[in-house]
Scaffold this motif. Sequence first.
Motif, PDB file in Angstrom:
ATOM      1  N   GLY A 173      69.331  25.881 -42.787  1.00 11.94           N
ATOM      2  CA  GLY A 173      70.524  25.604 -43.397  1.00 11.94           C
ATOM      3  C   GLY A 173      70.855  26.057 -44.852  1.00 11.94           C
ATOM      4  N   ILE A 174      69.555  25.746 -45.677  1.00  8.19           N
ATOM      5  CA  ILE A 174      69.773  26.000 -47.083  1.00  8.19           C
ATOM      6  C   ILE A 174      69.417  27.618 -47.453  1.00  8.19           C
ATOM      7  N   MET A 175      68.782  28.089 -46.473  1.00  9.62           N
ATOM      8  CA  MET A 175      68.525  29.484 -46.580  1.00  9.62           C
ATOM      9  C   MET A 175      70.001  30.085 -46.392  1.00  9.62           C
ATOM     10  N   ILE A 176      70.655  29.758 -45.297  1.00  6.62           N
ATOM     11  CA  ILE A 176      72.062  30.483 -45.071  1.00  6.62           C
ATOM     12  C   ILE A 176      73.000  30.290 -46.342  1.00  6.62           C
ATOM     13  N   ASP A 177      72.830  29.183 -46.673  1.00  4.67           N
ATOM     14  CA  ASP A 177      73.677  28.599 -48.148  1.00  4.67           C
ATOM     15  C   ASP A 177      73.430  29.518 -49.225  1.00  4.67           C
ATOM     16  N   ALA A 178      71.968  29.738 -49.381  1.00  6.71           N
ATOM     17  CA  ALA A 178      71.404  30.563 -50.671  1.00  6.71           C
ATOM     18  C   ALA A 178      71.900  32.091 -50.397  1.00  6.71           C
ATOM     19  N   LEU A 179      71.939  32.634 -49.197  1.00  6.66           N
ATOM     20  CA  LEU A 179      72.162  34.006 -48.811  1.00  6.66           C
ATOM     21  C   LEU A 179      73.650  34.153 -49.099  1.00  6.66           C
TER      22      LEU A 179
END
Length: 367
Positions: free
Chosen positions: A20-26
């Motif tokens: 989830g946080i990876m998607i947000d960061a990308l």
Amino acid sequence: MATLKVVVILPTYNERDNIGIMIDALEVQAREFLHDMHLLVVDDDSPDGTAEVVRAKQTVYPNVHLLRGKKAGLGAAYIRGMIHAMDELHADVVFEMDADFSHKPEDVPRLMAALDGGADFVIGSRYVKGGSIPQEWGFLRRMNSLGGNIVARYVAGMYRIRDCTAGFRAIKTNLLRKIIFDDLRVQGYAFQVALLHKAVSLGAVIKEVPVDFVDRAKGESKLGISDIIEFILNAWWIRLHSSKTFIKFAIVGLSGVIVNLGVFTLLLQANVNKYLASPISIEISIITNFLLNNYWTFRWRTSQDHIRVKGLKFNMVSLVSLGVSYSTFVVLSVLFPDVSPEIHQLVGIAPAMFINYFLNSYWTFKN
Ligand code: GDD
């Protein structure tokens, strides 16, 4: 510059706490990105609910895609993801990227810039100047990574590439479309080397961009012993199938074994002391090996060294292999006095041959 469709493939297995946080960061990167960025999560039916997190993100971001399937290894997941990105999403470029923040989302534009600059295949490299591996990596993890790269570079023959196992890459799909994935015959982490090797053999322009690899904060690595075995077998498979040099060297090596044992047997029959017969037969086999390798196996090598320099180097290598072979013979003779000396001699030849090949191939007859 034309806007390209870029699909960042994120393979996941039990990455609920990261994805989830990876998607947000990308997505933050996507806003400033010079191209059209899409994210494709390839999840292998993770039992921890990774897919549910991704589905929730899909309601917020229209450029997030999810591909699910049975767990068959990291390589198998990437192959499914790449085919989907090309055939269904019509990607011009795909990224390989870990979903656990080992690869920094803010490095994506730098890799893309190298692709825009003309490369076909960009590697986020830990082993070029400016790149790094995590300080906190223990001895085994460091050795695993370094050893993997040594095997890939020197066994699979990709000497010029510093980080062959990296999992952070940007690749143009017109290169990928030339690759028949079934030919790669890999399921796990060996995929990285198998794919890179195909790209190298297709003459792709490869560029390494330095990156800092970050140790994951959440979850654990999925790299298992079967991945390591597949990795080593794959590197040797590549070697055997792509290098006539190795096959020639193996034939020469076999002739050396015959010379070695033949001379040794003759000397024993002539009542020569076995401790003297051993080094004599080793040395004679080294000389015949050298002559065959020099005039046949490595004939095409472009080394600028004068034949005398090559000869000198060869002699130094021979001395090392002689020492290795003879000490193995002596140790085995002392440890197993009841076993026949021919067996000791034979076992002593194996490490000597290995050292002979690598030192002569990468030093004496270097390109
Ligand atoms: N779908 C799927 N299926 N994903 C997988 C699988 C699998 O079988 N195995 C691993 N992954 C996902 C993980 O969830 C993570 O997002 C990513 O692949 C990397 O997995 P890790 O298990 O964390 O990899 P690593 O840190 O040991 O290895 C990394 O570095 C290696 C070089 O040192 C990866 O980037 C490797 O590709 C790389 O070779």
